[in-house]
Design an enzyme around this catalytic site. Structure first.
Site, PDB file in Angstrom:
ATOM      1  N   LYS A 196       0.966  -1.454   0.211  1.00 40.51           N
ATOM      2  CA  LYS A 196       0.028  -0.559  -0.167  1.00 40.51           C
ATOM      3  C   LYS A 196       0.694   1.646  -0.111  1.00 40.51           C
ATOM      4  CE  LYS A 196      -3.163   1.024   3.798  1.00 40.51           C
ATOM      5  NZ  LYS A 196      -2.655   2.115   4.097  1.00 40.51           N
ATOM      6  N   SER A 234       7.104  10.468  11.062  1.00 42.03           N
ATOM      7  CA  SER A 234       5.672   9.825  10.604  1.00 42.03           C
ATOM      8  C   SER A 234       6.501  10.055   8.546  1.00 42.03           C
ATOM      9  CB  SER A 234       5.085  11.008  10.263  1.00 42.03           C
ATOM     10  OG  SER A 234       4.051  10.964   9.188  1.00 42.03           O
ATOM     11  N   GLN A 291       4.255   9.513   6.683  1.00 37.40           N
ATOM     12  CA  GLN A 291       3.508  10.257   5.336  1.00 37.40           C
ATOM     13  C   GLN A 291       3.495  11.828   5.258  1.00 37.40           C
ATOM     14  OE1 GLN A 291      -0.767   9.612   7.818  1.00 37.40           O
ATOM     15  NE2 GLN A 291      -0.733   7.428   6.937  1.00 37.40           N
ATOM     16  N   ASP A 298       1.745  -0.637  12.150  1.00 37.81           N
ATOM     17  CA  ASP A 298       1.415  -0.852  12.311  1.00 37.81           C
ATOM     18  C   ASP A 298       1.104  -1.922  12.272  1.00 37.81           C
ATOM     19  OD1 ASP A 298      -0.199   1.610  10.598  1.00 37.81           O
ATOM     20  OD2 ASP A 298       1.264   1.140   8.342  1.00 37.81           O
ATOM     21  N   ARG A 337      -6.767   2.024  18.608  1.00 38.87           N
ATOM     22  CA  ARG A 337      -6.690   1.101  18.146  1.00 38.87           C
ATOM     23  C   ARG A 337      -6.462   0.044  18.958  1.00 38.87           C
ATOM     24  NH1 ARG A 337      -3.236   0.790  12.252  1.00 38.87           N
ATOM     25  NH2 ARG A 337      -5.245   0.454  11.259  1.00 38.87           N
ATOM     26  N   ARG A 385      -7.455  -2.855   9.726  1.00 45.52           N
ATOM     27  CA  ARG A 385      -6.381  -3.374  10.413  1.00 45.52           C
ATOM     28  C   ARG A 385      -6.624  -4.656  11.963  1.00 45.52           C
ATOM     29  NH1 ARG A 385      -2.103  -2.507   7.972  1.00 45.52           N
ATOM     30  NH2 ARG A 385      -1.878  -0.771   7.108  1.00 45.52           N
TER      31      ARG A 385
HETATM   32  C1  S3P Z   1       2.655   4.796   6.595  1.00 49.26           C
HETATM   33  C2  S3P Z   1       2.313   5.523   7.472  1.00 49.26           C
HETATM   34  C3  S3P Z   1       1.727   5.319   8.948  1.00 49.26           C
HETATM   35  C4  S3P Z   1       1.547   4.162   8.821  1.00 49.26           C
HETATM   36  C5  S3P Z   1       0.414   4.537   7.796  1.00 49.26           C
HETATM   37  C6  S3P Z   1       1.129   4.801   6.422  1.00 49.26           C
HETATM   38  C7  S3P Z   1       3.096   5.627   4.874  1.00 49.26           C
HETATM   39  O1  S3P Z   1       1.552   6.386   9.499  1.00 49.26           O
HETATM   40  O2  S3P Z   1       0.939   3.817   9.650  1.00 49.26           O
HETATM   41  O3  S3P Z   1      -0.799   3.064   7.412  1.00 49.26           O
HETATM   42  O4  S3P Z   1       3.229   5.149   4.317  1.00 49.26           O
HETATM   43  O5  S3P Z   1       4.002   6.505   4.981  1.00 49.26           O
HETATM   44  P1  S3P Z   1       2.405   7.507   9.777  1.00 49.26           P
HETATM   45  O6  S3P Z   1       2.868   8.525   8.626  1.00 49.26           O
HETATM   46  O7  S3P Z   1       1.347   8.824  10.713  1.00 49.26           O
HETATM   47  O8  S3P Z   1       3.188   6.995  11.092  1.00 49.26           O
END
Ligand code: S3P
Length: 431
Positions: free
Chosen positions: A25, A171, A173, A317, A348, A389
């Site tokens: 993903k 993070s 993201q 995750d 969670r 999840r």
């Molecule tokens: C992700 C980063 C994680 C993860 C999410 C996907 C990514 O989140 O939990 O499912 O693809 O960079 P955070 O960036 O909020 O830690």
């Protein structure tokens, strides 16, 4: 794909055979976004087929990028670089996907137009200031409810300037959002993380020739530039793999091989944790694809024992399914330093306490984690809490539990793993 409202499972049937998982993903989101930054046609095969990645594809479509996805997960993307992106005519719905919303903020922050991003009720409760603040500091105008903490968000993009920014929380993201903005900014953007987070972005963009440089394990530097168009077969999702790895570990007689999985070291730390709990897992890297090690994971069932697990972004995750492993382990499993678990698609920590308790397992919550008293879980009715999840965790628990388990709210798996039930059936079919 229409999913039945409930999944019913009979515990104790061993998992046996080989499986190829849906595409990762995290890599799929990034592959779509990076292809939009480049010029020309990119081809992606085995794109993750869940709703989260569809949200990213649909968002790019709104921005004028031609994305064509076939039924087999093959995607063709025709892009004209960031200058080819256009103002979306409608509000962009990111659905349940925090990755889509946060990363997209970085992409559109450098564009001279207005984007409005919304999401479902779960996404509308998740923290956004962590991405809004640094993008504001780079020169974009972002707003949202509660002074930009909550979606819907508006992004009025424009000229950006590089900054040196220390992320409030580690993070993947937020880091990626700042990289996407940094590739459009004047000067250099330096991103410092309090702890390492998943590194697909720097691996993939580095392999695609974008001006990104890892200074040390906490610091990245980005300058203006773009990746080239590319072809990629997305390796299997290591987080989806974790559900089968735990299931095969806890059901006696199981023996499985998961093929063509991303073996990015930051994504399979759960393997080391499970080994520490007594699991028998082998990992073999066979190739590197856009900077990502890829190969197979082999699992044989083994008795597990409880341990202390310290949470961090790389395993965030997988902590829920590690808690499930703890429910089947001898002794106590403690998960700590994992307060971020409470601000995922659902809380969670609370959801795991409720659901594992249904199986007759003793669970205590802490603000930063859980304490799970392992035992012999008995089948029960569990709920997904609308979180993919948690639904998958309940299914894994059901596979190991004595008797029958029902998972209510099963369609939540559509977010990351719509074909889980069919894939599981191939591993159970020899019985
Ligand atoms: C992700 C980063 C994680 C993860 C999410 C996907 C990514 O989140 O939990 O499912 O693809 O960079 P955070 O960036 O909020 O830690």
């Amino acid at each position: 794909m229409t999913l039945s409202p409930e999944l019913v499972l009979h515990g104790g049937r061993p998992l046996r055979g080989r499986l190829r998982l849906p595409g990762c993903k995290g890599i799929s989101h990034r592959a779509l976004l990076f292809s939009a930054l480049g010029e020309g046609r990119s081809h992606i095969t085995n794109l993750a087929d869940g709703e989260d990645v569809s949200s990213t594809a649909a968002a790019l479509d709104h921005l004028g990028v031609r994305v064509r996805i076939g039924a087999d997960g093959a995607a063709a993307i025709m892009a004209h670089g960031v200058d080819g992106l256009r103002e979306p005519e409608a509000v962009i719905d990111c659905g349940n996907s925090g990755t889509t919303m946060r990363m997209l903020c970085g992409l559109v922050a450098g564009r001279p137009f207005l984007s409005i991003l919304t999401g479902d009720t779960s996404l509308s409760r998740r923290p956004m200031r962590r991405v809004v603040d640094p993008l504001r500091a780079m020169g974009a105008r972002l707003d949202g409810r509660a002074d930009g903490e909550l979606a819907p968000l508006t992004v009025r993009g424009g000229s950006l300037h590089g900054i040196a920014h220390e992320l409030a929380v580690a993070s993947g993201q937020v880091k990626t959002a700042l990289v996407l903005a940094g590739l459009q900014a004047d000067g250099e953007t330096e991103i410092v993380e309090p702890a390492p987070s998943r590194d697909h972005t720097e691996r993939m963009l580095g392999a695609l020739g974008a001006p990104i440089e890892r200074v040390d394990d906490r610091t990245l530097r980005v300058r203006a530039g773009a990746p080239q168009a590319f072809e990629l077969v997305v390796p299997g999702d290591p987080s989806s793999a974790a559900f089968f790895v735990v299931a095969a570990s806890i059901v006696p007689g199981s023996s499985i091989v998961l093929e063509d999985v991303s073996l990015n070291p930051g994504r399979i730390e759960y393997v080391e944790i499970l080994r520490e709990m007594g699991a028998r897992i082998e990992v073999e890297v066979t190739e590197t694809r856009l900077g990502e090690p890829v190969g197979s994971i082999t699992v044989e069932a083994a008795p597990l024992h409880g341990i202390e697990i310290s949470g961090h972004e790389a395993i965030i995750d997988e902590l829920p399914v590690l808690a499930v492993a703890g429910a089947f382990a001898d002794g106590i499993t403690t998960i700590r330093d994992a307060a971020e678990m409470a601000v995922k698609e659902t809380n969670r920590i609370g959801a795991l306490e409720q659901e594992l308790s249904q199986l007759g397992i003793g669970v205590e919550t802490r603000p930063d984690g859980l304490v799970v008293r392992g035992g012999s879980p008995t089948g029960a009715t569990m709920k997904s809490h609308g979180d993919h999840r948690i639904a998958l965790c309940a299914a894994v628990a059901g596979l190991g539990a004595v008797g029958e388990t029902t998972v209510r709210g099963w369609p939540a798996v559509a977010i990351s793993y719509p074909r889980f039930e069919a894939d599981l059936a191939t591993l159970l079919e020899d019985e």
